[in-house]
Design an enzyme around this catalytic site. Structure first.
Site, mmCIF file in Angstrom:
data_model
loop_
_atom_site.group_PDB
_atom_site.id
_atom_site.type_symbol
_atom_site.label_atom_id
_atom_site.label_comp_id
_atom_site.label_asym_id
_atom_site.label_seq_id
_atom_site.Cartn_x
_atom_site.Cartn_y
_atom_site.Cartn_z
ATOM 1 N N GLU A 5 45.401 38.500 45.655
ATOM 2 C CA GLU A 5 44.028 38.340 46.122
ATOM 3 C C GLU A 5 44.038 38.076 47.626
ATOM 4 O O GLU A 5 44.742 37.183 48.105
ATOM 5 C CB GLU A 5 43.371 37.164 45.395
ATOM 6 C CG GLU A 5 41.967 36.843 45.873
ATOM 7 C CD GLU A 5 41.416 35.603 45.211
ATOM 8 O OE1 GLU A 5 40.957 35.721 44.045
ATOM 9 O OE2 GLU A 5 41.453 34.521 45.832
ATOM 10 N N ASP A 37 38.676 40.058 47.636
ATOM 11 C CA ASP A 37 37.776 39.053 47.070
ATOM 12 C C ASP A 37 36.587 38.751 47.969
ATOM 13 O O ASP A 37 36.748 38.412 49.145
ATOM 14 C CB ASP A 37 38.557 37.760 46.813
ATOM 15 C CG ASP A 37 37.735 36.725 46.075
ATOM 16 O OD1 ASP A 37 37.118 37.079 45.055
ATOM 17 O OD2 ASP A 37 37.711 35.572 46.523
ATOM 18 N N LYS A 95 37.050 35.864 32.168
ATOM 19 C CA LYS A 95 35.901 34.960 32.019
ATOM 20 C C LYS A 95 35.235 35.230 30.671
ATOM 21 O O LYS A 95 34.222 35.911 30.571
ATOM 22 C CB LYS A 95 34.925 35.151 33.181
ATOM 23 C CG LYS A 95 35.517 34.739 34.521
ATOM 24 C CD LYS A 95 34.564 35.002 35.666
ATOM 25 C CE LYS A 95 35.197 34.590 36.990
ATOM 26 N NZ LYS A 95 34.316 34.874 38.150
ATOM 27 N N LYS A 132 46.478 34.290 43.438
ATOM 28 C CA LYS A 132 45.150 34.000 43.964
ATOM 29 C C LYS A 132 45.238 32.996 45.110
ATOM 30 O O LYS A 132 46.334 32.559 45.491
ATOM 31 C CB LYS A 132 44.246 33.510 42.835
ATOM 32 C CG LYS A 132 44.160 34.503 41.670
ATOM 33 C CD LYS A 132 43.019 34.222 40.752
ATOM 34 C CE LYS A 132 41.705 34.673 41.376
ATOM 35 N NZ LYS A 132 40.561 34.503 40.437
ATOM 36 N N ARG A 191 23.803 35.688 8.875
ATOM 37 C CA ARG A 191 23.821 35.093 10.208
ATOM 38 C C ARG A 191 25.157 35.254 10.905
ATOM 39 O O ARG A 191 25.221 35.551 12.101
ATOM 40 C CB ARG A 191 23.421 33.611 10.113
ATOM 41 C CG ARG A 191 23.435 32.855 11.446
ATOM 42 C CD ARG A 191 22.774 33.610 12.586
ATOM 43 N NE ARG A 191 21.426 34.072 12.265
ATOM 44 C CZ ARG A 191 20.788 35.010 12.957
ATOM 45 N NH1 ARG A 191 21.394 35.616 13.973
ATOM 46 N NH2 ARG A 191 19.577 35.376 12.624
#
Length: 281
Positions: free
Chosen positions: A199, A220, A138, A170, A103
């Site tokens: 960004e 973006d 992410k 950002k 597994r």
């Protein structure tokens, strides 16, 4: 597995910790109760779907951790695109050990192969455009290096691995700093000797970012028409990256606008596990 992609990753520790999570305190009580200690098992790991393979050497490490004498044949390599029914690995060893490791090995290879397979679909969708697919941060906590390895096996390139290997300014950085130009100015003044990416989500932010010294722009959540206009404004002065809500059915139109890169979070964030079986041979 290529150490150039997994530099600094302690794979042995990953295998030990994963097995410990599955074994608990009492170990595999089912195998111990039903299978003689000396029993041998020949098994085949095979894909049940068309996939791009990632994680085979790591899967093998789980079996070797519990049976150092296991004999393993691996007819395909990571990065291979294979059809449903393809044998990925053939094993012969101690039955208890192989079934105990099954597994953990499958969870790992199914997850990584799922990422590589989705990544390959995105790479194929933009073939011929000259645009390069990037992954993002992410990722599942503690699995980033492995997941980004899987995107490489699928044909993507890695974006930042960590917060310390590139400056990415950002929208929230820009808001706190007081504007695009001021955020870039501060980053330049910090003397980090790292590329500075900014960004932007409006065309009027592009020139101030470039004049201030940005080395790369992240465009973006722009429509293809806006991306095309942004690429024209940049005029090749820095690389451009499209990002935000990119899907398999939209990526080709985005790549066709002339951007250098397209980054896609869902190749790590939303890839389904590949269907890979482990069966008695």
């Amino acid at each position: 597995m290529s150490q150039s992609f997994l530099s600094g990753v302690d794979l042995d520790a990953f295998v030990r910790q994963t097995l410990a999570e599955d074994l608990g305190e009492g170990g595999d009580v089912t195998s111990a109760a039903t299978i003689p200690a000396e029993a041998r098992l020949e098994a085949v790991m095979a894909s049940r779907d068309d996939v791009t393979v990632a994680g085979l050497p790591l899967a093998a490490m789980f079996f070797r951790a519990l049976d150092p004498e296991v004999h393993i044949q691996q007819p395909v390599e990571d990065g291979a695109q294979v059809a449903a029914g393809t044998t990925l690995m053939r094993l012969f060893g101690n039955a208890r050990a192989l079934l105990t490791a099954e597994r953990s090995a499958l969870n790992t290879i199914q997850h990584l192969t799922g990422i590589a397979t989705m990544t390959r679909a995105y790479v194929d969708a933009i073939a011929g455009t000259g645009c390069i697919l990037l992954d993002t941060r992410k990722t599942i906590p503690r699995l980033r290096a492995l997941e980004k390895y899987a995107t490489r096996m699928g044909g993507a390139e890695n974006h930042r691995m960590r917060l310390d290997d590139g400056v990415l300014i950002k929208d929230n950085h820009i808001a706190v700093a007081g504007g695009v130009a001021e955020a870039v100015r501060r980053a330049k003044a910090a003397g980090l000797s790292l590329p500075i990416q900014v960004e932007v989500d409006r065309l009027d932010q592009i020139e101030p970012a470039l004049v201030a010294g940005a080395d790369r722009l992240l465009l973006d959540n722009m429509t293809p028409d806006l991306l095309r206009a942004a690429v024209e404004l940049v005029r090749g002065r820095v690389p451009t990256e499209a990002s935000g809500g990119v899907r398999l059915d939209t990526i080709r139109a985005i790549a066709g606008t002339g951007v250098t890169y397209v980054s896609v979070g869902r190749i790590t964030q939303s890839a389904p596990a590949a269907d890979i079986g482990f069966d008695y041979a």
